[in-house]
Design a protein around this motif. Structure first.
Motif, mmCIF file in Angstrom:
data_model
loop_
_atom_site.group_PDB
_atom_site.id
_atom_site.type_symbol
_atom_site.label_atom_id
_atom_site.label_comp_id
_atom_site.label_asym_id
_atom_site.label_seq_id
_atom_site.Cartn_x
_atom_site.Cartn_y
_atom_site.Cartn_z
ATOM 1 N N HIS A 57 0.831 -1.201 0.000
ATOM 2 C CA HIS A 57 0.000 0.000 0.000
ATOM 3 C C HIS A 57 0.870 1.257 0.000
ATOM 4 N N ARG A 58 1.933 1.251 0.777
ATOM 5 C CA ARG A 58 2.809 2.419 0.834
ATOM 6 C C ARG A 58 3.520 2.638 -0.496
ATOM 7 N N MET A 59 3.926 1.556 -1.143
ATOM 8 C CA MET A 59 4.585 1.672 -2.446
ATOM 9 C C MET A 59 3.646 2.268 -3.488
ATOM 10 N N VAL A 60 2.396 1.830 -3.486
ATOM 11 C CA VAL A 60 1.424 2.370 -4.441
ATOM 12 C C VAL A 60 1.183 3.849 -4.177
ATOM 13 N N GLN A 61 1.027 4.213 -2.895
ATOM 14 C CA GLN A 61 0.828 5.620 -2.567
ATOM 15 C C GLN A 61 1.995 6.468 -3.075
ATOM 16 N N GLN A 62 3.215 5.996 -2.842
ATOM 17 C CA GLN A 62 4.387 6.750 -3.269
ATOM 18 C C GLN A 62 4.453 6.868 -4.793
ATOM 19 N N HIS A 63 4.019 5.830 -5.480
ATOM 20 C CA HIS A 63 3.990 5.884 -6.940
ATOM 21 C C HIS A 63 2.967 6.911 -7.421
ATOM 22 N N LEU A 64 1.820 6.961 -6.757
ATOM 23 C CA LEU A 64 0.764 7.889 -7.162
ATOM 24 C C LEU A 64 1.137 9.350 -6.935
ATOM 25 N N ILE A 65 2.050 9.608 -5.994
ATOM 26 C CA ILE A 65 2.459 10.995 -5.765
ATOM 27 C C ILE A 65 3.705 11.348 -6.578
ATOM 28 N N GLY A 66 4.157 10.394 -7.429
ATOM 29 C CA GLY A 66 5.181 10.752 -8.397
ATOM 30 C C GLY A 66 6.523 10.071 -8.300
ATOM 31 N N LEU A 67 6.730 9.192 -7.303
ATOM 32 C CA LEU A 67 8.010 8.512 -7.227
ATOM 33 C C LEU A 67 8.118 7.474 -8.331
ATOM 34 N N PRO A 68 9.312 7.299 -8.925
ATOM 35 C CA PRO A 68 9.458 6.371 -10.040
ATOM 36 C C PRO A 68 9.261 4.920 -9.629
ATOM 37 N N ALA A 69 8.553 4.171 -10.502
ATOM 38 C CA ALA A 69 8.211 2.783 -10.211
ATOM 39 C C ALA A 69 9.441 1.913 -10.012
ATOM 40 N N GLN A 89 2.059 -2.549 -11.790
ATOM 41 C CA GLN A 89 2.608 -1.765 -12.892
ATOM 42 C C GLN A 89 1.932 -2.107 -14.220
ATOM 43 N N GLN A 90 1.594 -3.386 -14.389
ATOM 44 C CA GLN A 90 0.931 -3.804 -15.627
ATOM 45 C C GLN A 90 -0.535 -3.398 -15.657
ATOM 46 N N GLN A 91 -1.164 -3.329 -14.481
ATOM 47 C CA GLN A 91 -2.601 -3.070 -14.407
ATOM 48 C C GLN A 91 -2.940 -1.722 -13.773
ATOM 49 N N ALA A 92 -1.959 -0.872 -13.579
ATOM 50 C CA ALA A 92 -2.223 0.421 -12.944
ATOM 51 C C ALA A 92 -3.338 1.155 -13.685
ATOM 52 N N LEU A 100 -6.003 13.151 -8.234
ATOM 53 C CA LEU A 100 -5.772 11.970 -7.410
ATOM 54 C C LEU A 100 -5.571 12.357 -5.946
ATOM 55 N N TYR A 101 -6.244 11.619 -5.072
ATOM 56 C CA TYR A 101 -6.129 11.835 -3.637
ATOM 57 C C TYR A 101 -5.807 10.497 -2.972
ATOM 58 N N PRO A 102 -4.511 10.118 -2.974
ATOM 59 C CA PRO A 102 -4.140 8.843 -2.350
ATOM 60 C C PRO A 102 -4.074 8.957 -0.829
ATOM 61 N N GLU A 103 -4.404 7.852 -0.153
ATOM 62 C CA GLU A 103 -4.362 7.797 1.311
ATOM 63 C C GLU A 103 -5.080 9.008 1.904
ATOM 64 N N TYR A 104 -6.310 9.211 1.469
ATOM 65 C CA TYR A 104 -7.064 10.406 1.854
ATOM 66 C C TYR A 104 -8.128 10.054 2.894
ATOM 67 N N THR A 105 -8.253 10.903 3.893
ATOM 68 C CA THR A 105 -9.212 10.660 4.970
ATOM 69 C C THR A 105 -10.365 11.654 4.891
ATOM 70 N N LEU A 106 -11.586 11.134 4.986
ATOM 71 C CA LEU A 106 -12.785 11.957 5.050
ATOM 72 C C LEU A 106 -13.493 11.711 6.381
ATOM 73 N N SER A 107 -14.159 12.742 6.862
ATOM 74 C CA SER A 107 -14.899 12.628 8.114
ATOM 75 C C SER A 107 -16.208 13.395 8.005
ATOM 76 N N ALA A 108 -17.207 12.951 8.742
ATOM 77 C CA ALA A 108 -18.485 13.665 8.800
ATOM 78 C C ALA A 108 -19.128 13.401 10.150
ATOM 79 N N PRO A 109 -19.784 14.404 10.712
ATOM 80 C CA PRO A 109 -20.499 14.171 11.971
ATOM 81 C C PRO A 109 -21.734 13.317 11.741
ATOM 82 N N ILE A 110 -22.067 12.527 12.745
ATOM 83 C CA ILE A 110 -23.322 11.777 12.717
ATOM 84 C C ILE A 110 -23.872 11.814 14.143
ATOM 85 N N GLY A 111 -24.854 12.696 14.346
ATOM 86 C CA GLY A 111 -25.333 12.929 15.701
ATOM 87 C C GLY A 111 -24.214 13.522 16.540
ATOM 88 N N GLU A 112 -24.006 12.984 17.720
ATOM 89 C CA GLU A 112 -22.940 13.473 18.609
ATOM 90 C C GLU A 112 -21.592 12.819 18.298
#
Length: 273
Positions: A57-69, A89-92, A100-112
């Motif tokens: 997962h970390r390798m894919v994230q780094q590739h998506l932000i521009g590091l060479p494969a 690499q063959q199926q990217a 692209l937003y790799p390793e991105y976190t979203l949050s939303a309130p739900i009640g309290e």
């Protein structure tokens, strides 16, 4: 009796735990009981697989932000990692024109409380399409029906509708624009695809609200009626449901280590209160 902390951060893992066994949810999140039992046997092979999955997962994230494969490929020291990386690499995915937003976190309130999800990749082509990618290193390819029913599939799409408009230039993301894709490193030609709809969003969000309310008001957290999952639960001996861990080969969807959500919520995408 201990009560649910407020605010409590619900993730796909905590919702899935409650779905599978309310008692497990209570022990893990309310009582915060650390129980020294392994989930599956053989333990060393399972832990090595988990570590390799995290590195992939970390390798894919780094590739998506521009590091060479080719540079990243030097980290693939094991046969499994090397095979997964070559398959990636063959199926990217072809994502020209997408933000692209790799390793991105979203949050939303739900009640309290609040909901949170960490995505492997959100890819957005404004006004046209939004794709959620999730990389899986499962040894077995789960059934599509199994994945469709999992909380990850439901929560990730629903939360993107509810809290992702800032990724779309301030325009709400319509459910019909969303597709979620599970890509399996061991089965690179067999992705699982789930197209979202408004009716699915309404169904999922209502269910999330219902479950959160149910947990918030619960006085008792009963054991699961089906004892099969107990073999893969760290609390099985605590609950008098066996001592020996289940066989890894019998698991359909493997347990994945979810990173703790000690998050600075000022730094992540969140729907306004």
């Amino acid at each position: 009796m201990d009560t649910l902390p407020s605010p409590f951060t619900f993730s796909q893992s905590s919702l899935q735990d409650y779905n599978d066994c309310p008692r497990r949810f209570q022990l893990r999140y309310i009582e915060q009981l650390a129980w020294p039992a392994v989930e599956t046997e053989p333990t060393q092979a399972y832990e090595r697989h988990q570590q390799e999955g995290s590195l992939f997962h970390r390798m894919v994230q780094q590739h998506l932000i521009g590091l060479p494969a080719e540079k990243l490929g030097a980290q693939a020291k094991s046969e499994s990692l090397n095979r997964w990386w070559e398959a990636y690499q063959q199926q990217a995915p072809a994502l020209d024109g997408y933000a692209l937003y790799p390793e991105y976190t979203l949050s939303a309130p739900i009640g309290e409380h609040r909901l949170v999800a960490k995505y492997d990749l959100i890819a957005i082509k404004p006004g046209e399409k939004v794709i959620i990618y999730d990389w899986k290193t499962y040894r077995k390819r789960p059934r599509d029906e199994y994945l469709a029913a999992r909380w990850q599939t439901r929560l990730y799409s629903a939360l993107l509708v509810q809290a992702g408009r800032h990724l779309n230039g301030g325009t709400p993301i319509l459910p019909e624009k969303i597709e979620m894709i599970y890509w399996f490193a061991n089965f690179p030609n067999e992705p699982a695809r789930y197209v979202y709809t408004d009716s699915k969003f309404q169904r999922d969000w209502e269910l999330i609200e219902k479950i959160v309310k149910e947990i918030n008001e619960a006085k008792e957290f009963p054991l699961a009626e089906d004892e099969h999952p107990c073999r893969f639960c760290t609390y099985r001996s605590y609950c008098d449901r066996g001592v020996k861990a289940g066989d890894w080969d019998e698991v359909e969807g493997e347990t994945e280590m979810e990173e703790g959500f000690e998050i600075d919520f000022e730094q992540i995408g969140e729907i306004a209160f």
